[in-house]
Design an enzyme around this catalytic site. Structure first.
Site, PDB file in Angstrom:
ATOM      1  N   LYS A  27       0.835  -1.212   0.000  1.00 50.30           N
ATOM      2  CA  LYS A  27       0.000   0.000   0.000  1.00 50.30           C
ATOM      3  C   LYS A  27       0.863   1.252   0.000  1.00 50.30           C
ATOM      4  CE  LYS A  27      -1.670   1.921   3.899  1.00 50.30           C
ATOM      5  NZ  LYS A  27      -1.458   3.370   4.001  1.00 50.30           N
ATOM      6  N   ARG A  98      -5.041  10.262   3.082  1.00 54.77           N
ATOM      7  CA  ARG A  98      -3.933  11.114   3.492  1.00 54.77           C
ATOM      8  C   ARG A  98      -2.842  11.144   2.440  1.00 54.77           C
ATOM      9  NH1 ARG A  98      -1.452  13.766   7.276  1.00 54.77           N
ATOM     10  NH2 ARG A  98       0.811  13.644   7.279  1.00 54.77           N
ATOM     11  N   ARG A 127      -0.046  15.284  12.217  1.00 52.93           N
ATOM     12  CA  ARG A 127       0.798  14.791  11.103  1.00 52.93           C
ATOM     13  C   ARG A 127       0.988  15.952  10.124  1.00 52.93           C
ATOM     14  NH1 ARG A 127      -1.518   9.156   9.108  1.00 52.93           N
ATOM     15  NH2 ARG A 127       0.553   8.824   8.264  1.00 52.93           N
ATOM     16  N   PRO A 128       1.870  16.875  10.476  1.00 55.34           N
ATOM     17  CA  PRO A 128       2.069  18.063   9.637  1.00 55.34           C
ATOM     18  C   PRO A 128       2.715  17.712   8.300  1.00 55.34           C
ATOM     19  CG  PRO A 128       3.742  17.929  11.337  1.00 55.34           C
ATOM     20  CD  PRO A 128       2.765  16.826  11.630  1.00 55.34           C
ATOM     21  N   ILE A 129       2.727  18.688   7.396  1.00 61.07           N
ATOM     22  CA  ILE A 129       3.441  18.474   6.118  1.00 61.07           C
ATOM     23  C   ILE A 129       4.473  19.585   5.902  1.00 61.07           C
ATOM     24  CG2 ILE A 129       1.546  17.182   5.046  1.00 61.07           C
ATOM     25  CD1 ILE A 129       0.914  19.743   3.425  1.00 61.07           C
ATOM     26  N   ASP A 130       4.956  20.161   6.995  1.00 63.09           N
ATOM     27  CA  ASP A 130       5.940  21.252   6.881  1.00 63.09           C
ATOM     28  C   ASP A 130       7.206  20.838   6.138  1.00 63.09           C
ATOM     29  OD1 ASP A 130       6.161  19.710   9.423  1.00 63.09           O
ATOM     30  OD2 ASP A 130       8.046  20.793   9.554  1.00 63.09           O
ATOM     31  N   GLN A 131       7.617  19.589   6.296  1.00 62.24           N
ATOM     32  CA  GLN A 131       8.837  19.142   5.606  1.00 62.24           C
ATOM     33  C   GLN A 131       8.603  18.931   4.099  1.00 62.24           C
ATOM     34  OE1 GLN A 131      11.972  18.741   7.440  1.00 62.24           O
ATOM     35  NE2 GLN A 131      10.600  20.002   8.705  1.00 62.24           N
ATOM     36  N   ASP A 310       4.004   0.929  11.957  1.00 63.28           N
ATOM     37  CA  ASP A 310       2.770   0.344  11.402  1.00 63.28           C
ATOM     38  C   ASP A 310       2.528  -1.082  11.882  1.00 63.28           C
ATOM     39  OD1 ASP A 310       3.094   1.975   8.156  1.00 63.28           O
ATOM     40  OD2 ASP A 310       2.502   2.701  10.130  1.00 63.28           O
ATOM     41  N   ARG A 402      -8.950  -0.077   3.722  1.00 60.95           N
ATOM     42  CA  ARG A 402      -8.061   0.904   3.073  1.00 60.95           C
ATOM     43  C   ARG A 402      -6.728   0.269   2.711  1.00 60.95           C
ATOM     44  NH1 ARG A 402      -5.966   5.041   6.473  1.00 60.95           N
ATOM     45  NH2 ARG A 402      -4.570   5.131   4.705  1.00 60.95           N
TER      46      ARG A 402
HETATM   47  C1  EPZ Z   1       3.884   7.131   6.169  1.00 63.41           C
HETATM   48  O1  EPZ Z   1       3.113   8.197   6.704  1.00 63.41           O
HETATM   49  C2  EPZ Z   1       2.939   5.964   6.083  1.00 63.41           C
HETATM   50  N1  EPZ Z   1       1.852   6.290   5.182  1.00 63.41           N
HETATM   51  C3  EPZ Z   1       2.399   5.619   7.467  1.00 63.41           C
HETATM   52  O2  EPZ Z   1       1.652   4.422   7.323  1.00 63.41           O
HETATM   53  C4  EPZ Z   1       3.567   5.338   8.390  1.00 63.41           C
HETATM   54  O3  EPZ Z   1       3.047   5.146   9.690  1.00 63.41           O
HETATM   55  C5  EPZ Z   1       4.554   6.507   8.391  1.00 63.41           C
HETATM   56  O4  EPZ Z   1       4.957   6.800   7.045  1.00 63.41           O
HETATM   57  C6  EPZ Z   1       5.817   6.189   9.184  1.00 63.41           C
HETATM   58  O5  EPZ Z   1       6.438   5.068   8.640  1.00 63.41           O
HETATM   59  C7  EPZ Z   1       2.094   6.197   3.853  1.00 63.41           C
HETATM   60  O6  EPZ Z   1       3.188   5.884   3.432  1.00 63.41           O
HETATM   61  C8  EPZ Z   1       0.930   6.486   2.968  1.00 63.41           C
HETATM   62  P1  EPZ Z   1       6.049  10.398   8.086  1.00 63.41           P
HETATM   63  P2  EPZ Z   1       3.725   9.681   6.656  1.00 63.41           P
HETATM   64  O7  EPZ Z   1       6.034  11.592   7.220  1.00 63.41           O
HETATM   65  O8  EPZ Z   1       4.528   9.852   5.437  1.00 63.41           O
HETATM   66  C9  EPZ Z   1       6.528  13.862  11.290  1.00 63.41           C
HETATM   67  C10 EPZ Z   1      -0.152   2.993   7.545  1.00 63.41           C
HETATM   68  O9  EPZ Z   1      -0.613   2.466   8.561  1.00 63.41           O
HETATM   69  N2  EPZ Z   1       6.447  14.768  10.146  1.00 63.41           N
HETATM   70  O10 EPZ Z   1       7.144   9.412   7.947  1.00 63.41           O
HETATM   71  O11 EPZ Z   1       2.643  10.651   6.916  1.00 63.41           O
HETATM   72  C11 EPZ Z   1       5.190  13.184  11.551  1.00 63.41           C
HETATM   73  O12 EPZ Z   1       4.400  13.998  12.396  1.00 63.41           O
HETATM   74  C12 EPZ Z   1       0.239   4.450   7.574  1.00 63.41           C
HETATM   75  O13 EPZ Z   1       0.084   2.390   6.463  1.00 63.41           O
HETATM   76  C13 EPZ Z   1       6.661  16.125  10.341  1.00 63.41           C
HETATM   77  O14 EPZ Z   1       6.928  16.577  11.448  1.00 63.41           O
HETATM   78  O15 EPZ Z   1       4.676   9.619   7.928  1.00 63.41           O
HETATM   79  C14 EPZ Z   1       5.578  11.890  12.208  1.00 63.41           C
HETATM   80  O16 EPZ Z   1       5.709  12.107  13.597  1.00 63.41           O
HETATM   81  C15 EPZ Z   1      -0.121   5.109   8.894  1.00 63.41           C
HETATM   82  N3  EPZ Z   1       6.585  16.961   9.270  1.00 63.41           N
HETATM   83  C16 EPZ Z   1       6.948  11.575  11.615  1.00 63.41           C
HETATM   84  O17 EPZ Z   1       7.399  12.785  10.990  1.00 63.41           O
HETATM   85  C17 EPZ Z   1       6.305  16.509   8.014  1.00 63.41           C
HETATM   86  O18 EPZ Z   1       6.262  17.316   7.062  1.00 63.41           O
HETATM   87  C18 EPZ Z   1       6.914  10.494  10.562  1.00 63.41           C
HETATM   88  O19 EPZ Z   1       5.939  10.873   9.619  1.00 63.41           O
HETATM   89  C19 EPZ Z   1       6.089  15.121   7.840  1.00 63.41           C
HETATM   90  C20 EPZ Z   1       6.171  14.278   8.921  1.00 63.41           C
END
Ligand code: EPZ
Length: 438
Positions: A27, A98, A127-131, A310, A402
């Site tokens: 996925k 998402r 779950r911000p997207i600032d990065q 996950d 999903r």
């Molecule tokens: C991906 O989410 C996965 N989703 C999530 O899987 C998974 O839990 C996560 O990565 C961690 O491995 C998909 O790939 C579609 P991150 P993502 O950006 O990309 C912080 C599932 O169950 N962060 O790696 O949203 C954030 O808050 C789903 O399949 C920022 O601060 O996760 C988190 O604490 C749930 N700023 C950490 O980084 C940002 O701009 C990791 O988030 C982005 C993230």
């Protein structure tokens, strides 16, 4: 007012899972690879696509943008995105998933601009997207949030150095999507290393992109002008595989989990062996069985190659069945213990303090009416229901669908007693319990 029928899984637990299960495409890889097709200058064939609602939503968005999507087989699609003229993904479409944020990077990479809805709320906490925005700005784009939409414009993207303040899968993927046709060299530092990131890079390189270092914390991308069509098979889903491995162990079964890449399962196998689960590894499968008591352990979730967040809810459920006191520390997500309340309804003894859960192994669980609050929480409740004595009903199973294709069929083939049934308007057992609790 027409109401859509809600469904629930009904599980009669206590039966060991025995047999073979085939793992589907990943996925978290396919939700990035499908938007990436937007970057191709010719049609692409994508195979090993899982039959999950996140894929349906992604394909619908591609179609709404103007791509031609043709289903060639159950898990195989031909997608021609050359006709896309719009770079806007409206809220109505984006809010359902998402991962729709990957359309930001893909549309920006192709057109130099994009307008995509901010991702919706999520039960996993902030779950911000600032990065993601930081990466786009580093490539020369101007980003602003305008009435819930992320409006990104540029006069042409230029390669640059991008350093992520946190290790983030989503932002790493989005930076790759935006940089692959940017002018010059982009270097991403502190990149996420998950297998699905390597899969996205492999897919793009099969079209003629120039991406090196995916799977390490430094990824180098030299922009190219043209990306030819390709035929590509998505990697197997490491989390789906881990989920069935835990289900086999939790029910004291014996299951051959097929179509896996054992290397992607290393941290999951390591943790499960610590808990006392027997795992035999083969080229593209693992056999899971239990020939002794499950034992307590302490785990912390980490970015890859650490133990995946996950898999945290699923392993917590397994530890409820182990002897002794276990501890799980959530090292990635902001909040990921909402499922504990539901497990407690099944007899689990878990105390949560912030990002730490302390689990007193009770050795058994009892069936109850419960609700899935997110994808992996739903998977954990499925595992609990399979292991529990008595009947468990799981509502809000759209969360589970999903990310898990044909889960009830795969479990039934392993001997589980599971059906998918419409939810009665009011579930008398659950509501009565709640009234008692008031
Ligand atoms: C991906 O989410 C996965 N989703 C999530 O899987 C998974 O839990 C996560 O990565 C961690 O491995 C998909 O790939 C579609 P991150 P993502 O950006 O990309 C912080 C599932 O169950 N962060 O790696 O949203 C954030 O808050 C789903 O399949 C920022 O601060 O996760 C988190 O604490 C749930 N700023 C950490 O980084 C940002 O701009 C990791 O988030 C982005 C993230």
């Amino acid at each position: 007012m027409s109401t859509t029928t809600q469904y629930q899984f009904v599980i009669r637990g206590g039966r060991p899972l025995v047999g073979e299960v085939e793992i589907s495409g990943a996925k978290n890889a396919v939700v990035a690879i499908l938007p990436a097709v937007i970057l191709a200058d010719e049609p692409c064939i994508i195979e090993n696509v899982p039959n999950i609602s996140d894929v349906e939503i992604s394909l619908r968005i591609l179609t709404e943008l103007g791509a031609k999507v043709e289903r060639l087989a159950a898990d195989k699609y031909r997608i021609d995105a050359t006709g896309i003229r719009s770079a806007c993904v409206p809220y109505e479409s984006a809010r359902k998933m998402r991962a729709s944020y990957y359309f930001m990077g893909a549309l920006l990479g192709r057109f130099g601009h994009s307008r995509v809805s901010m991702p919706g709320g999520c039960p996993l906490g902030d779950r911000p997207i600032d990065q993601h925005i930081k990466a786009f700005r580093k490539l020369g784009a101007v980003c602003k949030v305008d009435r819930g939409m992320v409006d990104i414009t540029s006069d042409g993207l230029k390669g640059n150095q991008i350093f992520f303040d946190v290790v983030t899968v989503g932002a790493t993927m989005n930076a790759i999507l935006a940089a692959v046709k940017a002018e010059g060299l982009t270097v991403i530092e502190n990149a996420a290393k998950e297998p699905h990131i390597v899969d996205l890079a492999s897919f793009l390189n099969s079209m003629g992109a120039d991406i090196m270092g995916a799977g390490t914390d430094t990824i180098k991308i030299r922009g190219v002008k043209y990306l030819r069509g390709t035929s590509y098979a998505v990697i197997p889903d490491q989390i789906e595989a881990g989920t069935y491995m835990v289900a086999a162990a939790a029910t004291g079964g014996n299951v051959l989990v097929k179509n896996v890449i054992p290397k992607h399962l290393e941290s999951i196998i390591s943790v499960m062996e610590k808990i006392g689960v027997k795992i035999e590894q083969f080229d593209d499968s693992v056999r899971v069985s239990v020939d002794g008591p499950l034992v307590k352990t302490s785990i912390k979730t980490r970015p890859h190659p650490g133990f995946p967040t996950d898999m945290q809810p699923q392993v917590s459920t397994l530890l409820c069945l182990a002897d002794g006191t276990s501890m799980i520390k959530e090292g990635v997500s902001e909040q990921r213990f909402q499922y504990v309340e539901e497990l407690r309804r099944m007899g689990a003894d878990i105390q949560v303090d912030g990002k730490v859960a302390v689990i007193e192994g009770t050795g058994s669980l009892t069936g109850a009416p419960v609700k899935a609050c997110d994808l992996r929480a739903g998977a954990a409740l499925m595992i609990a229901g399979l292991a529990a004595s008595g009947v468990t009903t799981i509502e809000d199973i759209y969360h589970i669908e999903r990310g898990y294709s044909e889960m009830e069929q795969k479990l039934r083939a392993l001997g589980a007693e599971i059906t998918k049934e419409p939810v009665a308007a009011v579930n008398p057992v659950r509501r009565q319990t709640e009234q008692d609790a008031v």
